[in-house]
Write a protein that holds these residues in place. Structure first.
Motif, mmCIF file in Angstrom:
data_model
loop_
_atom_site.group_PDB
_atom_site.id
_atom_site.type_symbol
_atom_site.label_atom_id
_atom_site.label_comp_id
_atom_site.label_asym_id
_atom_site.label_seq_id
_atom_site.Cartn_x
_atom_site.Cartn_y
_atom_site.Cartn_z
ATOM 1 N N SER A 30 8.169 6.614 18.459
ATOM 2 C CA SER A 30 8.544 6.825 17.068
ATOM 3 C C SER A 30 7.767 5.834 16.221
ATOM 4 O O SER A 30 7.784 4.638 16.502
ATOM 5 N N SER A 31 7.074 6.324 15.193
ATOM 6 C CA SER A 31 6.167 5.485 14.424
ATOM 7 C C SER A 31 6.332 5.734 12.930
ATOM 8 O O SER A 31 6.833 6.783 12.527
ATOM 9 N N PRO A 32 5.879 4.789 12.093
ATOM 10 C CA PRO A 32 6.007 4.942 10.640
ATOM 11 C C PRO A 32 4.893 5.763 10.019
ATOM 12 O O PRO A 32 4.669 5.676 8.820
ATOM 13 N N PHE A 33 4.167 6.519 10.811
ATOM 14 C CA PHE A 33 3.088 7.352 10.285
ATOM 15 C C PHE A 33 3.184 8.754 10.857
ATOM 16 O O PHE A 33 3.833 8.994 11.877
ATOM 17 N N THR A 34 2.540 9.700 10.180
ATOM 18 C CA THR A 34 2.515 11.101 10.596
ATOM 19 C C THR A 34 1.305 11.347 11.481
ATOM 20 O O THR A 34 0.209 10.867 11.201
ATOM 21 N N VAL A 236 16.097 1.173 3.276
ATOM 22 C CA VAL A 236 15.644 0.580 4.539
ATOM 23 C C VAL A 236 14.379 1.267 5.032
ATOM 24 O O VAL A 236 13.446 0.613 5.521
ATOM 25 N N GLU A 237 14.312 2.596 4.916
ATOM 26 C CA GLU A 237 13.091 3.307 5.310
ATOM 27 C C GLU A 237 11.888 2.803 4.525
ATOM 28 O O GLU A 237 10.813 2.566 5.097
ATOM 29 N N ARG A 238 12.052 2.646 3.202
ATOM 30 C CA ARG A 238 10.956 2.152 2.375
ATOM 31 C C ARG A 238 10.631 0.705 2.726
ATOM 32 O O ARG A 238 9.465 0.301 2.710
ATOM 33 N N ALA A 239 11.667 -0.088 3.038
ATOM 34 C CA ALA A 239 11.437 -1.484 3.427
ATOM 35 C C ALA A 239 10.645 -1.552 4.727
ATOM 36 O O ALA A 239 9.732 -2.375 4.871
ATOM 37 N N GLN A 240 10.955 -0.687 5.682
ATOM 38 C CA GLN A 240 10.218 -0.669 6.948
ATOM 39 C C GLN A 240 8.750 -0.343 6.710
ATOM 40 O O GLN A 240 7.864 -0.947 7.332
ATOM 41 N N LEU A 241 8.487 0.605 5.798
ATOM 42 C CA LEU A 241 7.102 0.937 5.482
ATOM 43 C C LEU A 241 6.378 -0.271 4.899
ATOM 44 O O LEU A 241 5.243 -0.570 5.278
ATOM 45 N N LEU A 242 7.033 -0.981 3.984
ATOM 46 C CA LEU A 242 6.412 -2.157 3.368
ATOM 47 C C LEU A 242 6.217 -3.272 4.387
ATOM 48 O O LEU A 242 5.203 -3.975 4.364
ATOM 49 N N LEU A 243 7.164 -3.444 5.290
ATOM 50 C CA LEU A 243 7.029 -4.473 6.325
ATOM 51 C C LEU A 243 5.883 -4.136 7.275
ATOM 52 O O LEU A 243 5.242 -5.033 7.830
ATOM 53 N N TYR A 244 5.607 -2.837 7.463
ATOM 54 C CA TYR A 244 4.507 -2.390 8.311
ATOM 55 C C TYR A 244 3.157 -2.533 7.620
ATOM 56 O O TYR A 244 2.178 -2.974 8.232
ATOM 57 N N THR A 245 3.108 -2.119 6.357
ATOM 58 C CA THR A 245 1.805 -1.920 5.731
ATOM 59 C C THR A 245 1.376 -3.043 4.807
ATOM 60 O O THR A 245 0.342 -2.931 4.155
ATOM 61 N N SER A 246 2.136 -4.113 4.726
ATOM 62 C CA SER A 246 1.759 -5.209 3.839
ATOM 63 C C SER A 246 2.150 -6.542 4.455
ATOM 64 O O SER A 246 2.891 -6.588 5.446
ATOM 65 N N ASP A 247 1.644 -7.599 3.850
ATOM 66 C CA ASP A 247 2.028 -8.942 4.275
ATOM 67 C C ASP A 247 3.034 -9.551 3.294
ATOM 68 O O ASP A 247 3.183 -10.767 3.206
ATOM 69 N N MET A 248 3.729 -8.701 2.546
ATOM 70 C CA MET A 248 4.750 -9.160 1.627
ATOM 71 C C MET A 248 5.849 -9.902 2.390
ATOM 72 O O MET A 248 6.190 -9.536 3.517
ATOM 73 N N THR A 249 6.393 -10.940 1.782
ATOM 74 C CA THR A 249 7.523 -11.633 2.384
ATOM 75 C C THR A 249 8.761 -10.752 2.287
ATOM 76 O O THR A 249 8.799 -9.786 1.520
ATOM 77 N N VAL A 250 9.779 -11.101 3.057
ATOM 78 C CA VAL A 250 11.031 -10.346 3.007
ATOM 79 C C VAL A 250 11.613 -10.388 1.599
ATOM 80 O O VAL A 250 12.123 -9.384 1.099
ATOM 81 N N LYS A 251 11.516 -11.542 0.944
ATOM 82 C CA LYS A 251 12.026 -11.666 -0.422
ATOM 83 C C LYS A 251 11.265 -10.738 -1.367
ATOM 84 O O LYS A 251 11.862 -10.082 -2.230
#
Length: 287
Positions: A30-34, A236-251
C-alpha cells in the motif's frame, strides 16, 4: 461536478520497463501514489481485498493510492510501470471523485508513450521490483525533488503523457456516489474544499440548512462515521502525503492543514492512525 483539467496536479515519481520471471510476488503493498501498468508479455495476478485481477498483454491497469494489494507471478512477466501522485490541494482529488475501471484495453499509442517516458527519464527507473526497496520516505522525496528540477518543456511533455494514459481510464470512469442526500453532498463538498482550514460542525450544519444534531445523525447514517471523524481521517490522509513528499516539520504540516495547535494535531493523528506523525515518517524512512 467535473474537475477542471487545469487543476489536475499529477506528478511522476517513477517510470520504467520491468522484466520479471516468477519473482513478482509481494504481499500487503500500500503506497501514497497511484500505479499504472501496461503489460507487454506474460501474465500476473493482483489480489485486492475483495477481488483478484489477472494482468494480461495489451491492457492497462490502475491501482489508486493507498489501495492494499498483493502481487503473484509464476513465470515471465514484462510490463511498463508508472507511479504518479496528486500534489497537495485543498479540494477533493480526482481519485476520490471518480470510480475508475481497474483494467482497460490499451491502444498502440500507449506503448509508445511509455517508451518515450523511459527514454527521456532513465533515472526514474526503480532500483528493484521489491516495494520495500523504494517505498519509503527518503526515496520518495528524492523522486519529488527530481521532478521539480526538470526543465519546463520536460514537465509539459511528461504531463501530457500522464494525462493521455489517465484519459484511457477516465473514458470509462463514473462519478463516485458518496450519498444521494443533496444536503450531505453540499457538506462533503464544503469539507473537501476547506480541508486545509479549521472546519466547524456548526458551519457544516449551516451549509446543509439543518440543525447540528440532525446533521450528525444523518451523516452517521449515510457515511458510517461522524462528521468530525470523517474530517480528521481526510486531514490525516493529506498529512501523510505531506510527510511523504516534503521535508516540512510536523508543526508546519499541522499549520498547513488548519491546526493552530500542533499538539492537538499530533493527538488527532495518533488517534486516527495509531501512531504519531513523527513515528509515521520514521517508520516509512526505515522500511
Amino acid at each position: 461536478m467535473q474537475i477542471p483539467i487545469e487543476s489536475l496536479n499529477l506528478q511522476m515519481l517513477n517510470v520504467g520497463l520491468a522484466h520479471q520471471n516468477g519473482d513478482w510476488n509481494w504481499q500487503g503493498v500500500s503506497s501514497p501514489f497511484t500505479r499504472i501498468y501496461y503489460v507487454k508479455e506474460g501474465e500476473a495476478m493482483v489480489h485486492l481485498t475483495n477481488r483478484s485481477v489477472r494482468l494480461t498483454p495489451g491492457h492497462l491497469y490502475i491501482l489508486p493510492a493507498y489501495t492494499m494489494h498483493s502481487y503473484e507471478c509464476k513465470g515471465v512477466f514484462v510490463h511498463y510501470y508508472l507511479h504518479v501522485y496528486e500534489g497537495f490541494k485543498s479540494e477533493m482529488n480526482i481519485m476520490e471523485r471518480y470510480d475508475f475501471p481497474m483494467e482497460v484495453k490499451a491502444t498502440a499509442d500507449d506503448e509508445r508513450l511509455f517508451e518515450r517516458m523511459c527514454q527521456q527519464h532513465p533515472q526514474a527507473k526503480l532500483p528493484d521490483s521489491d516495494p520495500e526497496s523504494y517505498d519509503n520516505t527518503t526515496q520518495f522525496t528524492d523522486y519529488v525533488y527530481r521532478y521539480r528540477d526538470m526543465q519546463l518543456w520536460q514537465k509539459m511533455e511528461l504531463r501530457g503523457a500522464i494525462l493521455m494514459l489517465f484519459s484511457r481510464f477516465m473514458r470509462e470512469a463514473v462519478p463516485h456516489v458518496w450519498t444521494t442526500d443533496d444536503r450531505l453532498k453540499r457538506v462533503l463538498d464544503y469539507i473537501h474544499s476547506h480541508i486545509a482550514e479549521n472546519i466547524d460542525i456548526d458551519e457544516l450544519a449551516n451549509e446543509a440548512c439543518i440543525t447540528k444534531p440532525y446533521l450528525i445523525r444523518i451523516f452517521k447514517r449515510e457515511m458510517g462515521t461522524s462528521p468530525l471523524q470523517y474530517i480528521n481521517a481526510k486531514k490525516v490522509e493529506r498529512a501523510q502525503l505531506l510527510l511523504y513528499t516534503s521535508d516540512m516539520t510536523v508543526k508546519e504540516v499541522a499549520y498547513t492543514l488548519g491546526f493552530s495547535d500542533h499538539s492537538y494535531f499530533i493527538r488527532m493523528f495518533r488517534k486516527t492512525s495509531g501512531i504519531t506523525p513523527q513515528d509515521y515518517r520514521e517508520r516509512m524512512s526505515s522500511k
